[in-house]
Design an enzyme around this catalytic site. Structure first.
Site, short mmCIF file in Angstrom:
data_model
loop_
_atom_site.label_atom_id
_atom_site.label_comp_id
_atom_site.label_asym_id
_atom_site.label_seq_id
_atom_site.Cartn_x
_atom_site.Cartn_y
_atom_site.Cartn_z
N SER A 16 0.67 -0.81 0.12
CA SER A 16 -0.05 0.03 0.30
C SER A 16 0.85 1.56 -0.16
CB SER A 16 -0.49 -0.12 1.38
OG SER A 16 -0.31 0.18 2.13
N MET A 92 10.41 -6.67 5.01
CA MET A 92 10.73 -7.48 6.35
C MET A 92 11.98 -8.32 6.11
SD MET A 92 8.26 -6.17 7.41
CE MET A 92 7.81 -6.55 9.26
N ILE A 94 16.04 -8.29 8.00
CA ILE A 94 17.20 -7.18 8.55
C ILE A 94 18.96 -7.02 7.79
CG2 ILE A 94 18.41 -6.97 10.72
CD1 ILE A 94 16.64 -7.64 12.56
N ASN A 109 13.48 4.51 4.98
CA ASN A 109 12.89 3.05 5.79
C ASN A 109 11.16 4.11 6.14
OD1 ASN A 109 11.46 0.46 5.99
ND2 ASN A 109 12.26 1.53 8.55
N HIS A 111 8.95 3.39 8.99
CA HIS A 111 8.34 2.34 10.36
C HIS A 111 7.10 2.79 11.08
CE1 HIS A 111 9.78 -0.25 13.64
NE2 HIS A 111 9.50 0.81 14.37
N SER A 138 7.08 6.98 11.26
CA SER A 138 8.10 7.16 11.25
C SER A 138 9.07 7.14 9.84
CB SER A 138 9.15 7.33 12.28
OG SER A 138 8.88 7.54 13.78
N LEU A 146 18.93 -0.63 13.96
CA LEU A 146 18.18 -1.41 12.60
C LEU A 146 16.61 -0.07 13.81
CD1 LEU A 146 15.94 -3.16 12.07
CD2 LEU A 146 15.05 -4.43 13.74
N ASP A 147 16.49 0.41 13.07
CA ASP A 147 15.24 1.54 12.92
C ASP A 147 15.78 2.38 13.74
OD1 ASP A 147 12.93 -0.92 13.50
OD2 ASP A 147 13.46 -0.24 11.61
N GLN A 175 -1.57 7.95 6.91
CA GLN A 175 -0.71 8.73 7.83
C GLN A 175 0.94 8.39 7.32
OE1 GLN A 175 -1.09 11.75 9.41
NE2 GLN A 175 -3.23 11.14 9.20
N GLU A 176 0.68 6.93 6.74
CA GLU A 176 1.67 7.00 6.05
C GLU A 176 1.55 6.85 4.19
OE1 GLU A 176 2.63 2.26 6.41
OE2 GLU A 176 3.79 2.94 8.36
#
Ligand SMILES: Nc1nc2c(c(=O)[nH]1)N[C@@H](CN(C=O)c1ccc(C(=O)N[C@@H](CCC(=O)O)C(=O)O)cc1)CN2
Ligand SMILES: NCC(=O)N[C@@H]1O[C@H](COP(=O)([O-])[O-])[C@@H](O)[C@H]1O
Length: 214
Positions: A16, A92, A94, A109, A111, A138, A146-147, A175-176
């Site tokens: 999406s 998905m 790492i 990215n 998140h 974010s 990571l993140d 929102q994304e």
């Protein structure tokens, strides 16, 4: 980065966010999605790419394959597209330090949390379990940790008592789909940089501006 910033999108699922970026690129033309790469052959995002006549590749994890070996294959697939920007959109996996360092400053990215809260997985349920009253999404530059890369833009949603992980995810997704295309456009307009571990828009540190979506 213009004209036509070459954007490569990495996905693992529904796509999406990919669709939101496709739709925005169709309207604004500064960026062009030159390819979509998935680690999952059944990712619906591959269908979305085909519907928009965007080239796709699949790099499927092999049984017992070392992370670095997978990432080397992934890099070969990505390099074929010669992208200016790599967009992780629900990807998905790492990524190894070596892989990330090869694209640092031009890989982003999205998140599903208000970082630095809730890195990793299952963020919506964790926010509910913690009885948070706000949650969100974010967009950040990808770094080996990571993140934890420099945050670029965030959007907040309220958390109500009746919320479930699914209802919260729906609010976050909305929102994304608003903020991710905005960040891709900023990069394609050569307005967004990562420098000294910080994100800058038009030369101003975004951390000083509060990362808030308009
Ligand atoms: N080195 C980095 N790699 C990745 C980053 C990053 O910031 N640095 N962002 C993630 C995206 N992500 C959350 O936004 C994320 C993706 C995947 C996982 C994870 O635990 N993956 C497992 C497999 C999970 C599964 O297959 O369902 C794994 O790779 O072992 C955590 C966070 C993308 N990569
Ligand atoms: N840690 C990574 C992660 O959880 N990313 C999340 O996966 C979803 C992908 O949706 P989409 O495939 O419909 O864009 C998005 O909500 C994104 O924030």
């Amino acid at each position: 980065m213009s004209p036509n910033c070459r954007v490569l999108v990495l996905i693992s699922g529904n796509g999406s966010n990919l669709q939101a970026i496709i739709d925005d690129c169709d309207d604004h033309l500064e960026a062009e999605i030159v390819g979509v790469v998935s680690n999952k052959p059944d990712a619906y995002g591959l269908i979305r790419a085909h519907q928009s006549e965007i080239d796709t590749s699949c790099v499927i994890v092999r049984k017992d394959e070392a992370r670095s070996d997978y990432d080397a294959r992934l890099k070969l697939a990505i390099d074929k597209y010669q992208p200016d920007l790599i967009v992780l959109a629900g990807f998905m996996r790492i990524l190894s330090d070596e892989f990330v360092q090869g694209f640092e400053g031009r890989m982003i990215n999205i998140h599903p949390s208000l970082l630095p809260k809730y890195t990793g997985l299952n963020t919506h349920q964790r926010a509910i379990d913690a009885k948070d009253t706000e949650h969100g999404a974010s967009v950040h530059f990808v770094t080996p940790e990571l993140d934890s890369g420099p945050i670029i833009l965030q959007a907040k949603v309220p958390v109500y008592d009746e919320d479930t992980a699914d209802t919260l995810a729906d609010k976050v997704h909305q929102q994304e789909h608003a903020i991710y295309p905005m960040v891709v456009k900023w990069f394609s307009q050569n307005r967004l940089q990562m420098k000294d571990g910080k994100a800058f828009l038009d030369g101003k540190a975004l951390e000083d501006m509060g990362y808030a979506a308009d």
